[in-house]
Scaffold this motif. Sequence first.
Motif, PDB file in Angstrom:
ATOM      1  N   ASP A   1      -6.579  -5.193 -53.223  1.00  0.00           N
ATOM      2  CA  ASP A   1      -7.065  -6.484 -52.713  1.00  0.00           C
ATOM      3  C   ASP A   1      -7.059  -7.587 -53.778  1.00  0.00           C
ATOM      4  OD1 ASP A   1      -7.524  -5.338 -50.242  1.00  0.00           O
ATOM      5  OD2 ASP A   1      -9.603  -4.835 -50.694  1.00  0.00           O
ATOM      6  N   SER A   2      -6.192  -7.462 -54.782  1.00  0.00           N
ATOM      7  CA  SER A   2      -6.177  -8.447 -55.869  1.00  0.00           C
ATOM      8  C   SER A   2      -5.526  -9.759 -55.459  1.00  0.00           C
ATOM      9  CB  SER A   2      -5.442  -7.874 -57.082  1.00  0.00           C
ATOM     10  OG  SER A   2      -4.122  -7.496 -56.736  1.00  0.00           O
ATOM     11  N   SER A   3      -4.799  -9.789 -54.353  1.00  0.00           N
ATOM     12  CA  SER A   3      -4.194 -11.040 -53.867  1.00  0.00           C
ATOM     13  C   SER A   3      -4.597 -11.325 -52.426  1.00  0.00           C
ATOM     14  CB  SER A   3      -2.667 -10.970 -53.984  1.00  0.00           C
ATOM     15  OG  SER A   3      -2.148  -9.883 -53.235  1.00  0.00           O
ATOM     16  N   THR A   4      -5.717 -10.765 -51.992  1.00  0.00           N
ATOM     17  CA  THR A   4      -6.193 -10.980 -50.631  1.00  0.00           C
ATOM     18  C   THR A   4      -6.868 -12.337 -50.517  1.00  0.00           C
ATOM     19  OG1 THR A   4      -6.516  -8.625 -50.212  1.00  0.00           O
ATOM     20  CG2 THR A   4      -7.764 -10.152 -48.850  1.00  0.00           C
ATOM     21  N   THR A   5      -6.458 -13.129 -49.556  1.00  0.00           N
ATOM     22  CA  THR A   5      -7.105 -14.397 -49.240  1.00  0.00           C
ATOM     23  C   THR A   5      -7.727 -14.292 -47.847  1.00  0.00           C
ATOM     24  OG1 THR A   5      -5.068 -15.308 -48.293  1.00  0.00           O
ATOM     25  CG2 THR A   5      -5.445 -15.655 -50.654  1.00  0.00           C
ATOM     26  N   PHE A   6      -8.381 -15.361 -47.416  1.00  0.00           N
ATOM     27  CA  PHE A   6      -9.002 -15.347 -46.092  1.00  0.00           C
ATOM     28  C   PHE A   6      -7.964 -15.125 -44.990  1.00  0.00           C
ATOM     29  CE2 PHE A   6     -13.224 -17.782 -46.885  1.00  0.00           C
ATOM     30  CZ  PHE A   6     -13.731 -16.640 -47.461  1.00  0.00           C
ATOM     31  N   ALA A   7      -6.763 -15.672 -45.172  1.00  0.00           N
ATOM     32  CA  ALA A   7      -5.732 -15.532 -44.138  1.00  0.00           C
ATOM     33  C   ALA A   7      -5.305 -14.072 -43.990  1.00  0.00           C
ATOM     34  CB  ALA A   7      -4.532 -16.415 -44.480  1.00  0.00           C
ATOM     35  N   THR A   8      -5.020 -13.399 -45.112  1.00  0.00           N
ATOM     36  CA  THR A   8      -4.606 -11.998 -45.032  1.00  0.00           C
ATOM     37  C   THR A   8      -5.782 -11.096 -44.668  1.00  0.00           C
ATOM     38  OG1 THR A   8      -4.970 -11.738 -47.420  1.00  0.00           O
ATOM     39  CG2 THR A   8      -2.754 -12.359 -46.693  1.00  0.00           C
ATOM     40  N   TRP A   9      -6.980 -11.434 -45.116  1.00  0.00           N
ATOM     41  CA  TRP A   9      -8.151 -10.628 -44.782  1.00  0.00           C
ATOM     42  C   TRP A   9      -8.440 -10.679 -43.284  1.00  0.00           C
ATOM     43  CZ3 TRP A   9     -13.940 -11.848 -45.780  1.00  0.00           C
ATOM     44  CH2 TRP A   9     -14.707 -10.679 -45.632  1.00  0.00           C
ATOM     45  N   SER A  10      -8.295 -11.861 -42.693  1.00  0.00           N
ATOM     46  CA  SER A  10      -8.499 -11.994 -41.254  1.00  0.00           C
ATOM     47  C   SER A  10      -7.511 -11.124 -40.490  1.00  0.00           C
ATOM     48  CB  SER A  10      -8.351 -13.458 -40.841  1.00  0.00           C
ATOM     49  OG  SER A  10      -8.437 -13.604 -39.442  1.00  0.00           O
ATOM     50  N   TYR A  11      -6.265 -11.096 -40.934  1.00  0.00           N
ATOM     51  CA  TYR A  11      -5.258 -10.250 -40.274  1.00  0.00           C
ATOM     52  C   TYR A  11      -5.580  -8.774 -40.460  1.00  0.00           C
ATOM     53  CZ  TYR A  11      -0.769  -8.160 -39.117  1.00  0.00           C
ATOM     54  OH  TYR A  11       0.219  -7.385 -38.563  1.00  0.00           O
ATOM     55  N   GLN A  12      -5.993  -8.389 -41.662  1.00  0.00           N
ATOM     56  CA  GLN A  12      -6.323  -6.994 -41.912  1.00  0.00           C
ATOM     57  C   GLN A  12      -7.485  -6.526 -41.040  1.00  0.00           C
ATOM     58  OE1 GLN A  12      -7.043  -7.037 -46.124  1.00  0.00           O
ATOM     59  NE2 GLN A  12      -4.922  -6.545 -46.651  1.00  0.00           N
ATOM     60  N   LEU A  13      -8.499  -7.375 -40.870  1.00  0.00           N
ATOM     61  CA  LEU A  13      -9.640  -6.992 -40.049  1.00  0.00           C
ATOM     62  C   LEU A  13      -9.244  -6.857 -38.581  1.00  0.00           C
ATOM     63  CD1 LEU A  13     -12.438  -9.275 -41.588  1.00  0.00           C
ATOM     64  CD2 LEU A  13     -12.264  -6.780 -41.773  1.00  0.00           C
ATOM     65  N   GLY A  14      -8.420  -7.768 -38.101  1.00  0.00           N
ATOM     66  CA  GLY A  14      -8.104  -7.770 -36.683  1.00  0.00           C
ATOM     67  C   GLY A  14      -6.979  -6.859 -36.268  1.00  0.00           C
ATOM     68  N   PHE A  15      -6.007  -6.646 -37.166  1.00  0.00           N
ATOM     69  CA  PHE A  15      -4.818  -5.906 -36.755  1.00  0.00           C
ATOM     70  C   PHE A  15      -4.372  -4.845 -37.770  1.00  0.00           C
ATOM     71  CE2 PHE A  15      -4.594 -10.239 -35.082  1.00  0.00           C
ATOM     72  CZ  PHE A  15      -4.525  -9.992 -33.728  1.00  0.00           C
ATOM     73  N   GLY A  16      -4.988  -4.802 -38.933  1.00  0.00           N
ATOM     74  CA  GLY A  16      -4.504  -3.906 -39.980  1.00  0.00           C
ATOM     75  C   GLY A  16      -5.147  -2.550 -40.010  1.00  0.00           C
ATOM     76  N   ASN A  17      -6.033  -2.217 -39.064  1.00  0.00           N
ATOM     77  CA  ASN A  17      -6.707  -0.925 -39.051  1.00  0.00           C
ATOM     78  C   ASN A  17      -6.512  -0.241 -37.708  1.00  0.00           C
ATOM     79  OD1 ASN A  17      -7.878  -1.402 -41.678  1.00  0.00           O
ATOM     80  ND2 ASN A  17      -9.354  -2.767 -40.676  1.00  0.00           N
ATOM     81  N   LEU A  18      -6.743   1.077 -37.709  1.00  0.00           N
ATOM     82  CA  LEU A  18      -6.657   1.812 -36.444  1.00  0.00           C
ATOM     83  C   LEU A  18      -7.769   1.389 -35.489  1.00  0.00           C
ATOM     84  CD1 LEU A  18      -5.793   5.391 -37.752  1.00  0.00           C
ATOM     85  CD2 LEU A  18      -4.250   3.710 -36.708  1.00  0.00           C
TER      86      LEU A  18
ATOM     87  N   ALA B   1     -11.946 -12.765 -36.374  1.00  0.00           N
ATOM     88  CA  ALA B   1     -12.005 -14.124 -35.830  1.00  0.00           C
ATOM     89  C   ALA B   1     -12.988 -14.987 -36.608  1.00  0.00           C
ATOM     90  CB  ALA B   1     -12.404 -14.069 -34.359  1.00  0.00           C
ATOM     91  N   ALA B   2     -14.068 -14.398 -37.097  1.00  0.00           N
ATOM     92  CA  ALA B   2     -15.041 -15.164 -37.890  1.00  0.00           C
ATOM     93  C   ALA B   2     -14.419 -15.673 -39.180  1.00  0.00           C
ATOM     94  CB  ALA B   2     -16.257 -14.285 -38.187  1.00  0.00           C
ATOM     95  N   VAL B   3     -13.636 -14.821 -39.847  1.00  0.00           N
ATOM     96  CA  VAL B   3     -12.953 -15.266 -41.068  1.00  0.00           C
ATOM     97  C   VAL B   3     -11.965 -16.390 -40.745  1.00  0.00           C
ATOM     98  CG1 VAL B   3     -11.434 -14.558 -42.945  1.00  0.00           C
ATOM     99  CG2 VAL B   3     -13.238 -13.017 -42.164  1.00  0.00           C
TER     100      VAL B   3
ATOM    101  N   PRO C   1     -18.378  -6.578 -49.075  1.00  0.00           N
ATOM    102  CA  PRO C   1     -18.040  -6.713 -50.500  1.00  0.00           C
ATOM    103  C   PRO C   1     -16.718  -7.434 -50.752  1.00  0.00           C
ATOM    104  CG  PRO C   1     -18.777  -4.475 -50.001  1.00  0.00           C
ATOM    105  CD  PRO C   1     -18.605  -5.170 -48.686  1.00  0.00           C
ATOM    106  N   ALA C   2     -15.844  -7.459 -49.752  1.00  0.00           N
ATOM    107  CA  ALA C   2     -14.551  -8.130 -49.931  1.00  0.00           C
ATOM    108  C   ALA C   2     -14.643  -9.641 -49.780  1.00  0.00           C
ATOM    109  CB  ALA C   2     -13.537  -7.583 -48.924  1.00  0.00           C
ATOM    110  N   PHE C   3     -15.805 -10.154 -49.315  1.00  0.00           N
ATOM    111  CA  PHE C   3     -15.912 -11.595 -49.065  1.00  0.00           C
ATOM    112  C   PHE C   3     -15.798 -12.399 -50.359  1.00  0.00           C
ATOM    113  CE2 PHE C   3     -18.534 -15.436 -48.851  1.00  0.00           C
ATOM    114  CZ  PHE C   3     -17.925 -16.097 -47.798  1.00  0.00           C
ATOM    115  N   GLY C   4     -16.532 -12.007 -51.389  1.00  0.00           N
ATOM    116  CA  GLY C   4     -16.513 -12.761 -52.649  1.00  0.00           C
ATOM    117  C   GLY C   4     -15.135 -12.837 -53.278  1.00  0.00           C
ATOM    118  N   PRO C   5     -14.457 -11.688 -53.506  1.00  0.00           N
ATOM    119  CA  PRO C   5     -13.103 -11.776 -54.072  1.00  0.00           C
ATOM    120  C   PRO C   5     -12.125 -12.553 -53.204  1.00  0.00           C
ATOM    121  CG  PRO C   5     -13.977  -9.560 -54.299  1.00  0.00           C
ATOM    122  CD  PRO C   5     -14.941 -10.311 -53.436  1.00  0.00           C
ATOM    123  N   ALA C   6     -12.205 -12.391 -51.869  1.00  0.00           N
ATOM    124  CA  ALA C   6     -11.294 -13.126 -50.992  1.00  0.00           C
ATOM    125  C   ALA C   6     -11.541 -14.626 -51.084  1.00  0.00           C
ATOM    126  CB  ALA C   6     -11.457 -12.654 -49.548  1.00  0.00           C
ATOM    127  N   LEU C   7     -12.804 -15.028 -51.191  1.00  0.00           N
ATOM    128  CA  LEU C   7     -13.124 -16.451 -51.337  1.00  0.00           C
ATOM    129  C   LEU C   7     -12.567 -17.005 -52.644  1.00  0.00           C
ATOM    130  CD1 LEU C   7     -14.624 -19.022 -50.461  1.00  0.00           C
ATOM    131  CD2 LEU C   7     -16.684 -18.088 -51.545  1.00  0.00           C
TER     132      LEU C   7
END
Length: 329
Positions: free
Chosen positions: A277-294, A302-304, A99-105
């Motif tokens: 997530d009102s200012s999330t872009t692909f760059a920040t989303w990629s970081y959150q997926l790879g390093f921002g969670n436990l 990496a796909a983003v 669901p975060a793909f559309g807003p991030a795009l």
Amino acid sequence: MNRTTHPPGGRPVLDRSGAVTAAPLPARTPSRRRPRPRSQQWAAWAFLAPVTLYLALFYAYPLYRNLDLSLRNYTVRSFVQGDAPFTGLKNYETVFQDPAFGPALVHTVVFTAVCLVFQYVIGLALAVFFHQHFRLSATLRALFLVPWLLPLIVSASTWSWMLNSDSGIVNAALHAIGIGPVNWLTSPSWSLTSVIIANIWIGVPFNLVVLYSGLQSIPSSLYEAAALDGAGAWRRFRSVTFPLLRPVSAITLLLGLVYTLKVFDIIWIMTKGGPADSSTTFATWSYQLGFGNLLPAFGPGAAVGNLLVVAALVFGLVYLRVQRKQALA
């Protein structure tokens, strides 16, 4: 008196019947290039080796690793041991169905487009202004380069302080003219605008420098001829300056696009992609997926990142195609 003509093909000779024929020309041996000495070959490889090694280590290998991450199911354990199973395009499907793909795009497109337009327009206006060579022009140009020279963490931290809802200087200035405070960094309606303003401020000096260099290459005789024909300032800009700046403008916009697509530091320091997530872009989303969670999701992250690489590559190919058409025209 009979005149004997020499047939083409060689010197004339007489055959047994007395007719004049041409002697065959000797066969020419094809010219062969002399092989380069082995010392020159080794010298050429020695000059190419550092560039090749640099591209392989810092471009080819990271791209390969990122592609490999996006095609496998990596966990922390498998990331260390290297036994992640191959999953194909499943990580890309996960990203597209998130669901975060559309807003991030949407945020990425808006952030990139607005920053590019304002950075280019303001940079071009300043370049034309400083092209007049007035007094203190060089000093003011040097001051405008300060945002570009500062580390991004310093610039982003400064803007975070200026846009603070309680103690920021921006809200203090708005209060002085009778406008209520704005939650620049904590409101979903203003967070994206805040990071856009900060990134525009940082990117304007780059456009100023490149476009000012392009203006220096335009002959002054063209402006003099246009002035003699009665063209005003706006007419000279529209008919002389802007058309001759197209090649420089194209490379400026392309470099600005590649830089803006991968902007991470400013957004992460100021808003961390939030709130909500009102200012999330692909760059920040990629970081959150790879390093921002436990439990990091290395594959989707990496796909983003690869989506950003493909976007930059597409625009680069479009630029090369346009440049080739212009060269052939």
